[in-house]
Design an enzyme around this catalytic site. Structure first.
Site, PDB file in Angstrom:
ATOM      1  N   LYS A 129      45.051  31.994  16.680  1.00  0.00           N
ATOM      2  CA  LYS A 129      46.126  31.516  17.546  1.00  0.00           C
ATOM      3  C   LYS A 129      47.166  30.764  16.719  1.00  0.00           C
ATOM      4  O   LYS A 129      48.356  31.073  16.754  1.00  0.00           O
ATOM      5  CB  LYS A 129      45.530  30.616  18.641  1.00  0.00           C
ATOM      6  CG  LYS A 129      46.527  30.150  19.689  1.00  0.00           C
ATOM      7  CD  LYS A 129      47.073  28.786  19.367  1.00  0.00           C
ATOM      8  CE  LYS A 129      48.128  28.382  20.398  1.00  0.00           C
ATOM      9  NZ  LYS A 129      48.723  27.065  20.065  1.00  0.00           N
ATOM     10  N   ASP A 148      45.931  32.188  23.679  1.00  0.00           N
ATOM     11  CA  ASP A 148      45.362  30.877  23.975  1.00  0.00           C
ATOM     12  C   ASP A 148      44.658  30.950  25.335  1.00  0.00           C
ATOM     13  O   ASP A 148      44.482  32.034  25.874  1.00  0.00           O
ATOM     14  CB  ASP A 148      46.463  29.805  23.973  1.00  0.00           C
ATOM     15  CG  ASP A 148      47.317  29.914  25.213  1.00  0.00           C
ATOM     16  OD1 ASP A 148      47.471  31.044  25.719  1.00  0.00           O
ATOM     17  OD2 ASP A 148      47.812  28.885  25.697  1.00  0.00           O
TER      18      ASP A 148
END
Length: 224
Positions: A129, A148
């Site tokens: 991420k 996320d």
DNA sequence: ATCCCGAGGG
DNA sequence: CCCTCTGGAT
């Protein structure tokens, strides 16, 4: 090889509709983190785990005022950095991670942030991420889709029910969307997840994507 | 009480 | 898959 089924075409079309709707609603996606260079963005993104970007932006002036470079941060005291980032939660791990990260930047890359996914992920405190955010935002490299908790939750609204792990979700979205949309799509979807499609209290009456949503009018999905 | 623009480890 | 790390906003 794999022939395109009707269901897959519908999924593809829905994802594109959502993507267009997100673009109209949220415009050009930008990172809500204040940053001037890859180093600052990298540190700020690590600090943003499990807390809002507004709170990160509140402490970064002090942090970067005292530790503006990897070299300076590498020589910092753990306790001092902990004090600065204390309000963000996970302060011990975060302080340790950004310090260790800075030390490795100095040792391995002469103090520069590598523009490479594998090298970034190998740094302490950096997962896919964070790496995708840095590559897409600081370097303009479409290395992947930022996944996320919001993206993970909201992909089910467009029918990506088969994917579960962040890696699978990322792979599916990368196949669905053109590379130039990967990072923008993620940021728009994340904004949407925070402002409209909130986990426990989705604001469906305000939602501009309602006609393409599989869960319109249904109870919230929650996490997972 | 619940959840947050995660990562690391078992 | 599970768990832990943590303060703060709502």
């Amino acid at each position: 090889m794999a022939k395109t089924t009707k269901k897959e075409r519908e999924l593809h079309q829905r994802a594109l509709n959502i993507s267009v709707g997100l673009a109209k609603t949220y415009g050009n996606a930008e990172c809500a983190l204040n940053h001037k260079n890859p180093f600052e963005l990298l540190v700020a993104t690590i600090l943003s785990a499990q807390c809002t970007d507004e709170r990160v932006n509140a402490v970064t002036p002090k942090l970067f005022g005292k530790y503006p470079t990897p070299e300076k941060l590498a020589k910092s005291e753990q306790e001092d950095v902990e004090k600065i980032v204390h309000s963000l939660g996970f302060f011990r791990a975060k302080a340790n991670n950004i310090r260790g990260m800075a030390q490795q930047l100095v040792e391995l890359y002469a103090g520069a942030v590598p523009a490479d996914l594998e090298q970034l992920v190998a740094l302490p405190g950096i997962g896919r991420k964070t790496a995708n955010v840095v590559l897409g935002t600081a370097f303009g490299i479409a290395s992947g889709v930022v996944v996320d908790t919001h993206v993970k939750r909201l992909t089910r609204l467009i029918g990506l029910t088969s994917s579960k792990t962040p890696e699978n979700i990322e792979r599916d979205l990368m196949q669905l969307l053109p590379p130039e949309e990967w990072v923008n799509f993620s940021h728009r979807l994340i904004h949407h997840g925070r402002q409209i499609c909130i986990a426990r209290r989705p604001q469906c009456t305000k939602c501009p994507l309602i006609q393409d949503c599989l869960r319109a009018g249904l109870p919230p999905l929650g996490l997972g």
